[in-house]
Write a protein that holds these residues in place. Sequence first.
Motif, PDB file in Angstrom:
ATOM      1  N   ASP A   1      26.425  -2.253 -21.628  1.00 39.86           N
ATOM      2  CA  ASP A   1      25.955  -2.305 -20.233  1.00 39.86           C
ATOM      3  C   ASP A   1      24.441  -2.175 -20.168  1.00 39.86           C
ATOM      4  O   ASP A   1      23.878  -1.715 -19.177  1.00 39.86           O
ATOM      5  CB  ASP A   1      26.590  -1.185 -19.397  1.00 39.86           C
TER       6      ASP A   1
ATOM      7  N   HIS B   1      32.071   4.891 -20.878  1.00 40.00           N
ATOM      8  CA  HIS B   1      32.206   4.103 -19.642  1.00 40.00           C
ATOM      9  C   HIS B   1      32.508   4.995 -18.441  1.00 40.00           C
ATOM     10  O   HIS B   1      33.185   6.028 -18.570  1.00 40.00           O
ATOM     11  CB  HIS B   1      33.333   3.082 -19.800  1.00 40.00           C
TER      12      HIS B   1
ATOM     13  N   HIS C   1      29.328   2.591 -25.084  1.00 39.41           N
ATOM     14  CA  HIS C   1      28.888   3.809 -24.401  1.00 39.41           C
ATOM     15  C   HIS C   1      30.089   4.468 -23.751  1.00 39.41           C
ATOM     16  O   HIS C   1      31.191   3.914 -23.767  1.00 39.41           O
ATOM     17  CB  HIS C   1      27.805   3.499 -23.362  1.00 39.41           C
TER      18      HIS C   1
ATOM     19  N   HIS D   1      21.044   2.951 -19.708  1.00 36.34           N
ATOM     20  CA  HIS D   1      22.234   2.956 -18.836  1.00 36.34           C
ATOM     21  C   HIS D   1      22.945   4.303 -19.005  1.00 36.34           C
ATOM     22  O   HIS D   1      23.271   4.977 -18.030  1.00 36.34           O
ATOM     23  CB  HIS D   1      23.134   1.788 -19.215  1.00 36.34           C
TER      24      HIS D   1
HETATM   25 FE   LIG Z   1      28.753   1.376 -18.149  1.00 37.10          FE
END
Ligand SMILES: [Fe+2]
Length: 369
Positions: free
Chosen positions: A245, A173, A171, A227
């Motif tokens: 995550d 970050h 993803h 997330h």
């Molecule tokens: Fe993250």
Amino acid sequence: MITEDLKIDISTLSSWLESNRPVTVLDVRPRSEREEWAIPGSIHADVYDRLKANDLNAFDKIALDKSMPVVTVCTAGKTSLKAAALLKEKGFEVYSLAGGMKAWNFAWSTAEVVLNGVKIIQVRRSSKGILSYIIGSHDEAIVLDAALDPQVYLNIANKNGWMIKYVTDTHIHADYLSRTRELAKASIATHVLIDTARVDYAYSPVSNGECLKFGKTSLQVIHTPGHTMESTSFRLGDDVVFTGDTLFVDGVGRPDLKADNDEAIRRSKLLYTSLQRLLTLNPKTFVLPAHLATAVPFDGMLISATIEKLKDKLDMLKLTESEFVKYTTSRIPPTPPNYLRIAGLNKQGSYEGYVPADLEAGANRCAIA
Ligand SMILES: [Fe+2]
């Protein structure tokens, strides 16, 4: 007297910790900074103000073991040098960590496992519990969530006889600068991302259910939003799922970053659905996450748990959707330092002009536990 030979660099300290060499890591920062983040196993001496005031007796009432070296640590390596000089006067074998916690930000170690001929190396940035992976089969490899200098991954690949075929992130970050794009440029790897990722640079899109073939195996893309909207997990057969995550061994990802209350609730519902999807995988599947909520010790132990273990251990995975949304949105920790800037730079695909150590330093706040 302060001299250069009192300094120790981060790679030497990392190797001492990795080899279990006896050492006292002595944190001399103010208590409030230590509470934010600290080196695992370190001890604290509340002497910061006295060191700043050049008090030669700062350590008079502090008991320390003289049978092993002491490494003093502060924020950037200046106050710790004063501390080291004082302790040397007292007869200690002592060093000051060059660059202090800003350098510690980059300390890393690895742990590995081989499953059905596929070697998985977990590359761990200790300070913020950041976990990246290089997964090798036959003569090819994939890197997930590169978080260190590209050369780290290139060296590991060379050592194992792998050509890095793909690089990707689970993803966008918000708590560290992705090095995936740099690694793609430094290698011949194809930079892939899930097709829903909104970034400002060109990438090779993959969609939910698609497989990334490398060596004699493949990773299947599973879109697991929550997330973040583009959050992706990668499944390696029934052996492993890399959950980014979305699912950790000690909690789940926070659904609130860059979101107002309504959006956090919406993402929390998506996270619930994504987690339910992951929980239907084979119970013996190992979960390999992108984070640990605490600093990673230098113990070589793979950070992982099976789906069935997590189902049993994490009560939040047993909640109904409405209970889960209530639980996650009521337990949101403070935001990570500089998260808007970091997420913006990761979306942009370049952090030119910024100093990673300055942006990334600070507490690890990725999870809801
Ligand atoms: Fe993250």
